[in-house]
Scaffold this motif. Structure first.
Motif, PDB file in Angstrom:
ATOM      1  N   LEU A 140       8.059  -2.032   0.311  1.00 51.89           N
ATOM      2  CA  LEU A 140       9.527  -1.843   0.341  1.00 51.89           C
ATOM      3  C   LEU A 140      10.119  -3.230  -0.163  1.00 51.89           C
ATOM      4  O   LEU A 140      11.005  -3.522  -1.080  1.00 51.89           O
ATOM      5  CB  LEU A 140      10.207  -1.531   1.336  1.00 51.89           C
ATOM      6  N   ILE A 141       9.607  -4.460   0.628  1.00 55.25           N
ATOM      7  CA  ILE A 141      10.032  -5.640   0.063  1.00 55.25           C
ATOM      8  C   ILE A 141       9.883  -6.323  -1.339  1.00 55.25           C
ATOM      9  O   ILE A 141      10.514  -6.862  -1.912  1.00 55.25           O
ATOM     10  CB  ILE A 141       9.422  -6.734   1.112  1.00 55.25           C
ATOM     11  N   SER A 172      12.726   0.608 -15.792  1.00 54.27           N
ATOM     12  CA  SER A 172      12.359  -0.104 -14.482  1.00 54.27           C
ATOM     13  C   SER A 172      13.013   0.188 -13.280  1.00 54.27           C
ATOM     14  O   SER A 172      12.579   0.249 -12.246  1.00 54.27           O
ATOM     15  CB  SER A 172      12.342  -1.740 -15.017  1.00 54.27           C
ATOM     16  N   CYS A 173      14.229   0.155 -13.499  1.00 56.64           N
ATOM     17  CA  CYS A 173      15.281   0.331 -12.512  1.00 56.64           C
ATOM     18  C   CYS A 173      15.107   1.879 -11.878  1.00 56.64           C
ATOM     19  O   CYS A 173      15.093   2.167 -10.718  1.00 56.64           O
ATOM     20  CB  CYS A 173      16.654   0.212 -12.904  1.00 56.64           C
ATOM     21  N   LEU A 174      14.831   2.866 -12.789  1.00 60.08           N
ATOM     22  CA  LEU A 174      14.556   4.103 -12.246  1.00 60.08           C
ATOM     23  C   LEU A 174      13.131   4.217 -11.339  1.00 60.08           C
ATOM     24  O   LEU A 174      13.085   4.804 -10.199  1.00 60.08           O
ATOM     25  CB  LEU A 174      14.121   5.111 -13.578  1.00 60.08           C
ATOM     26  N   ALA A 175      12.286   3.411 -11.711  1.00 56.39           N
ATOM     27  CA  ALA A 175      11.144   3.248 -11.025  1.00 56.39           C
ATOM     28  C   ALA A 175      11.172   2.523  -9.710  1.00 56.39           C
ATOM     29  O   ALA A 175      10.646   3.154  -8.696  1.00 56.39           O
ATOM     30  CB  ALA A 175       9.932   2.609 -11.949  1.00 56.39           C
ATOM     31  N   CYS A 176      12.032   1.433  -9.713  1.00 60.91           N
ATOM     32  CA  CYS A 176      12.422   0.653  -8.236  1.00 60.91           C
ATOM     33  C   CYS A 176      12.955   1.728  -7.623  1.00 60.91           C
ATOM     34  O   CYS A 176      12.874   1.694  -6.318  1.00 60.91           O
ATOM     35  CB  CYS A 176      13.084  -0.567  -8.748  1.00 60.91           C
ATOM     36  N   VAL A 177      14.114   2.287  -8.091  1.00 56.63           N
ATOM     37  CA  VAL A 177      15.165   3.065  -7.162  1.00 56.63           C
ATOM     38  C   VAL A 177      14.283   4.306  -6.524  1.00 56.63           C
ATOM     39  O   VAL A 177      14.377   4.549  -5.270  1.00 56.63           O
ATOM     40  CB  VAL A 177      16.215   3.643  -7.932  1.00 56.63           C
ATOM     41  N   HIS A 182      11.725   6.701  -1.533  1.00 60.37           N
ATOM     42  CA  HIS A 182      10.856   7.088  -0.869  1.00 60.37           C
ATOM     43  C   HIS A 182      10.320   6.220   0.428  1.00 60.37           C
ATOM     44  O   HIS A 182      10.051   7.032   1.311  1.00 60.37           O
ATOM     45  CB  HIS A 182       9.615   7.402  -1.940  1.00 60.37           C
ATOM     46  N   LEU A 183      10.289   4.909   0.096  1.00 61.15           N
ATOM     47  CA  LEU A 183       9.893   3.979   1.107  1.00 61.15           C
ATOM     48  C   LEU A 183      10.644   3.923   2.313  1.00 61.15           C
ATOM     49  O   LEU A 183      10.541   3.724   3.477  1.00 61.15           O
ATOM     50  CB  LEU A 183       9.459   2.542   0.562  1.00 61.15           C
ATOM     51  N   SER A 184      12.161   4.048   2.013  1.00 65.14           N
ATOM     52  CA  SER A 184      13.304   4.042   3.034  1.00 65.14           C
ATOM     53  C   SER A 184      13.234   5.297   3.807  1.00 65.14           C
ATOM     54  O   SER A 184      13.263   5.445   5.144  1.00 65.14           O
ATOM     55  CB  SER A 184      14.611   3.913   2.293  1.00 65.14           C
ATOM     56  N   TYR A 185      12.905   6.388   3.079  1.00 66.95           N
ATOM     57  CA  TYR A 185      12.555   7.688   3.919  1.00 66.95           C
ATOM     58  C   TYR A 185      11.377   7.732   4.761  1.00 66.95           C
ATOM     59  O   TYR A 185      11.600   8.233   6.029  1.00 66.95           O
ATOM     60  CB  TYR A 185      12.479   8.879   2.733  1.00 66.95           C
ATOM     61  N   ARG A 186      10.228   6.927   4.320  1.00 67.93           N
ATOM     62  CA  ARG A 186       9.139   7.145   5.138  1.00 67.93           C
ATOM     63  C   ARG A 186       9.259   6.153   6.245  1.00 67.93           C
ATOM     64  O   ARG A 186       8.966   6.479   7.395  1.00 67.93           O
ATOM     65  CB  ARG A 186       7.983   6.417   4.378  1.00 67.93           C
ATOM     66  N   LEU A 187      10.261   4.923   6.275  1.00 67.87           N
ATOM     67  CA  LEU A 187      10.189   4.119   7.473  1.00 67.87           C
ATOM     68  C   LEU A 187      11.327   4.561   8.239  1.00 67.87           C
ATOM     69  O   LEU A 187      11.347   4.576   9.464  1.00 67.87           O
ATOM     70  CB  LEU A 187      10.868   2.917   6.719  1.00 67.87           C
ATOM     71  N   THR A 191       7.793  10.049   8.371  1.00 68.92           N
ATOM     72  CA  THR A 191       7.230  11.104   7.834  1.00 68.92           C
ATOM     73  C   THR A 191       6.686  11.120   6.416  1.00 68.92           C
ATOM     74  O   THR A 191       7.531  10.501   5.506  1.00 68.92           O
ATOM     75  CB  THR A 191       8.379  12.286   8.199  1.00 68.92           C
ATOM     76  N   LEU A 192       5.695  11.875   6.120  1.00 69.23           N
ATOM     77  CA  LEU A 192       5.422  11.691   4.628  1.00 69.23           C
ATOM     78  C   LEU A 192       5.154  13.279   4.257  1.00 69.23           C
ATOM     79  O   LEU A 192       4.592  14.204   5.037  1.00 69.23           O
ATOM     80  CB  LEU A 192       3.879  11.178   4.474  1.00 69.23           C
ATOM     81  N   LEU A 193       5.911  13.674   3.067  1.00 72.22           N
ATOM     82  CA  LEU A 193       5.913  14.969   2.525  1.00 72.22           C
ATOM     83  C   LEU A 193       5.280  15.213   1.225  1.00 72.22           C
ATOM     84  O   LEU A 193       5.535  14.200   0.454  1.00 72.22           O
ATOM     85  CB  LEU A 193       7.320  15.603   2.378  1.00 72.22           C
ATOM     86  N   PRO A 194       4.306  16.225   0.769  1.00 71.84           N
ATOM     87  CA  PRO A 194       3.793  16.116  -0.404  1.00 71.84           C
ATOM     88  C   PRO A 194       4.621  16.293  -1.533  1.00 71.84           C
ATOM     89  O   PRO A 194       4.474  15.748  -2.421  1.00 71.84           O
ATOM     90  CB  PRO A 194       2.827  17.500  -0.267  1.00 71.84           C
ATOM     91  N   ARG A 195       5.711  17.178  -1.497  1.00 66.60           N
ATOM     92  CA  ARG A 195       6.939  17.375  -2.240  1.00 66.60           C
ATOM     93  C   ARG A 195       7.375  15.986  -2.606  1.00 66.60           C
ATOM     94  O   ARG A 195       7.778  15.808  -3.628  1.00 66.60           O
ATOM     95  CB  ARG A 195       7.905  18.252  -1.904  1.00 66.60           C
ATOM     96  N   HIS A 196       7.722  15.070  -1.708  1.00 66.89           N
ATOM     97  CA  HIS A 196       8.095  13.633  -2.145  1.00 66.89           C
ATOM     98  C   HIS A 196       7.420  13.016  -3.095  1.00 66.89           C
ATOM     99  O   HIS A 196       7.856  12.316  -3.948  1.00 66.89           O
ATOM    100  CB  HIS A 196       8.487  13.104  -0.856  1.00 66.89           C
TER     101      HIS A 196
END
Length: 670
Positions: A140-141, A172-177, A182-187, A191-196
């Motif tokens: 994330l950093i 590039s911004c789309l990939a970063c966002v 995803h990383l913010s949701y994970r932290l 939780t990890l979800l396959p659909r994510h």
């Protein structure tokens, strides 16, 4: 097997970041970063898709390892400390390579001890402050740092740069966002979800497509790779076949990976469509030329290989003898090089105007009544402009004048671009081009090519014209010289007949006058016969009629026949041996007559003729000496026998040339 390939690609990606970071040249580093991003994003997206499909421990370890490796590679690519010395650079490179490899090994070792509740199918929860947690925080950093770099890069661009890089920055911004989400949701939810992961992979692919489109359309990787266009063109069809087979194989592989069945109908439909596409490319000239246009405008700095076009035109100009040969060679190279089939060509001069000599349907398909007058605004326009383009970006007053006067003319022919066939200030012709069939617009590359071809064509046209004019001038010169020779004899004959006519009324009844009149008529007829004979010998082969004769007696007879005409000149004949020769007496006497007349006209008063056998030459030699002024040094030894070369006032330079031809026909020389 697929898992191992993913691990190998990740390690290679890490080392590419380490090696790429050593580049000091800004342009090369930037290009390498673009390439690594374009390669790393689909690699990471593929691993996310694999984990979404196979949501197990092996897939989880692969994804976490890939995230850490990609983060390390990006740090090595983007962040560089100042260089101190060459030895320090090598030491730093060794240290950073060791650190990168150690970090990758530690990441793999740490991830091998991931503690999760197994088995997991729809969701995965993990404990805080563990390997999964800190790996997500690290990535994330790194992603936030990348986003900050992209923002700084965008701020540093000017208007033209932003227009070129807008899709790349958006992708590039789309990939970063997507990664930040995803990383913010994970932290946050641990939780990890396959659909994510599935959605994240699709977003990364979408951003990657935007980046690729920007790189291709705006040539962001425009490096000067000196690869011949011919090699690239020859590589297109095999490449298309390879891409088709690779794509077909990838579709089959992905469908099998996700448990989907490739039906019989779909498989053979893809085979048929691929065969049709390759066949159309191989057989359609228009499609191939569009492919050439795409390659030339997207993969090369210049649209044309000017050297190849120039060499092709030079080859077409070899052996040309007429203006139409030059026009056909120019039309051929324009048809091959430019992306249009609407080509018109006018040639002429400022004094006489310019006539159309080539058009798309030939002159039968286009009315020849489309000249360009010498006072046409186009002629004036081309004195200060390299071309006339209907869609000129910055039109001036001269352009506006041509547009107002020639608009209807250009529209009737469907012309978009006009270029001069000129060398320096001399306008020899005009080239007219219709619009490109690719839908593109003519640019600087087209103008440069037309300028080069126009100058070369103008040089060839002027050379052909000069050769024609020189040939005509020589013909006129020869005709004047030859006519003066013939007219001289005719003038003498006419003069004598005129005197006869004037005296006839008063003396026609006198027997002496009648006898002189008959002798004069015989002399005139003989003279005219000699003129006719000379005319025949200049255009036809001389065919001697040989017979045996005594050389000494023959020389005496020739001098007696000319003695009355050369009364002021004495002659001595020396022929010591009885020499019998086999030759044509008429032709031989004409040679002697020519030489004796030359001696007399040059002012000779005494002439000596010597004849004898030459043992070395094994031939009969006749030498004529006179006491005249001699022959000019500039005419010796061979120019004396060239036609129309003479120093004698009123001379034609034909006599000795003709006499030598007669001598050669008799088996001798002069």
């Amino acid at each position: 097997m697929l898992i191992r390939c993913f691990y190998i690609f990740n390690v290679l990606f890490l080392f590419s970041g380490i090696f790429g970071g050593r580049l000091t040249h800004g342009g090369r580093r930037f290009s390498l970063i673009l390439i690594q991003l374009l390669a790393g994003i689909p690699l990471l997206a593929g691993e996310y898709l694999y984990l979404a499909r196979h949501f197990d421990m092996r897939g989880l370890r692969l994804v976490l390892f890939a995230e850490i490796v990609c983060g390390l590679a990006v740090i090595f690519m983007v962040w560089r400390p100042p260089r101190l010395s060459s030895s320090g650079t090598r030491l730093y490179f060794f240290i950073e390579s060791l650190v990168g490899a150690t970090a990758a090994l530690m990441a793999g070792d740490a991830l091998s001890f991931i503690s999760v509740s197994e088995p997991f199918y729809a969701t995965l929860s993990f404990a805080p402050y563990g390997s999964i947690y800190f790996s997500a925080l690290f990535v994330l950093i790194v992603v936030l740092y990348i986003g900050w770099c992209i923002e700084q890069f965008w701020r540093g661009l000017d208007g033209a740069g932003r227009w070129m890089y807008k899709f790349f920055v958006v992708g590039s911004c789309l990939a970063c966002v997507a990664l930040v989400w995803h990383l913010s949701y994970r932290l946050t939810y641990l939780t990890l979800l396959p659909r994510h992961f599935f959605l994240l992979a699709l977003l990364l692919i979408g951003g990657w497509l935007l980046m690729v489109s920007a790189v291709i359309c705006h040539r962001l990787l425009n490096r000067q790779l000196f690869v011949s266009r011919k090699v690239v063109y020859a590589f297109v069809l095999p490449s298309l076949l390879g891409v088709y087979l690779l794509g077909f194989g990838m579709v089959s592989f992905l469908m099998r990976t996700f448990g989907l069945e490739l039906s019989y109908i779909l498989a053979w439909l893809l085979v048929a469509l691929g065969g049709i596409g390759i066949g159309l490319f191989a057989l359609s000239g228009t499609i191939r030329r569009r492919a050439h246009f795409f390659i030339s405008t997207h993969f090369y700095i210049n649209k044309y290989e000017y050297r190849d076009e120039w060499l092709a035109f030079s080859k077409g100009l070899q052996g040309v003898f007429t203006e139409m040969d030059v026009v056909r060679a120019l039309e051929a190279v324009l048809m091959k090089s430019l992306y249009t089939t609407e080509i018109f060509i006018w040639i002429g001069s400022v004094a006489k105007g310019y006539q159309m000599v080539a058009s798309p349907g030939g002159l039968n398909g286009q009315s020849p009544d489309a000249p360009i007058d010498s006072h046409d605004p186009l002629v004036t326009f081309f004195k200060d402009h390299a071309c006339f383009h209907l869609k000129e970006r910055v039109p001036d007053l001269a352009w506006q004048e041509v547009r107002s006067f020639k608009g209807t003319f250009l529209a009737s022919l469907g012309l978009t671009l006009l270029a001069p066939i000129a060398i320096g200030p001399q306008l020899v012709g005009v080239m007219g081009l219709g619009p490109e069939f690719t839908g593109g617009e003519y640019g600087d590359d087209d103008f440069d090519l037309l300028t080069a071809l126009g100058g070369q064509a103008a040089s060839s046209l002027l050379a052909v014209r000069m050769a024609d004019e020189l040939a005509h001038a020589r013909e006129k010169h020869v005709w004047r010289r030859f006519s003066s020779f013939v007219l001289h004899d005719i003038k003498n004959a006419v003069t004598m007949l005129s005197l006869l006519q004037e005296n006839a009324p008063a003396h026609i009844h006198k027997p002496e006058f009648q006898r002189d009149m008959l002798e004069l008529v015989d002399e005139v007829l003989s003279r005219m016969g000699r003129v006719e004979k000379r005319l025949m010998t200049t255009d036809a082969d001389i065919k001697p009629v040989n017979r045996s004769l005594d050389l000494g007696f023959f020389l005496d007879a020739c001098w007696q026949a000319m003695e009355t005409r050369l009364a002021s000149m004495a002659c001595q004949i020396e022929c010591r041996d009885d020499i019998e020769i086999h030759t044509d007496p008429g032709l031989l006497s004409s040679i002697l007559e020519n030489l004796l007349l030359n001696a007399f006209e040059a002012g000779g008063t005494v002439v000596t003729i010597r004849a004898g056998l030459d043992g070395d030459l094994r031939a009969v030699v006749v030498v004529i000496y006179d006491d005249g002024p001699g022959i000019a040094e500039g005419l010796l030894p061979e120019r004396l026998f060239e036609p129309f070369k003479t120093t004698k006032e009123g001379g034609s330079g034909i006599g000795l040339w003709q006499a030598r031809r007669v001598a050669v026909s008799l088996g001798g020389d002069l």
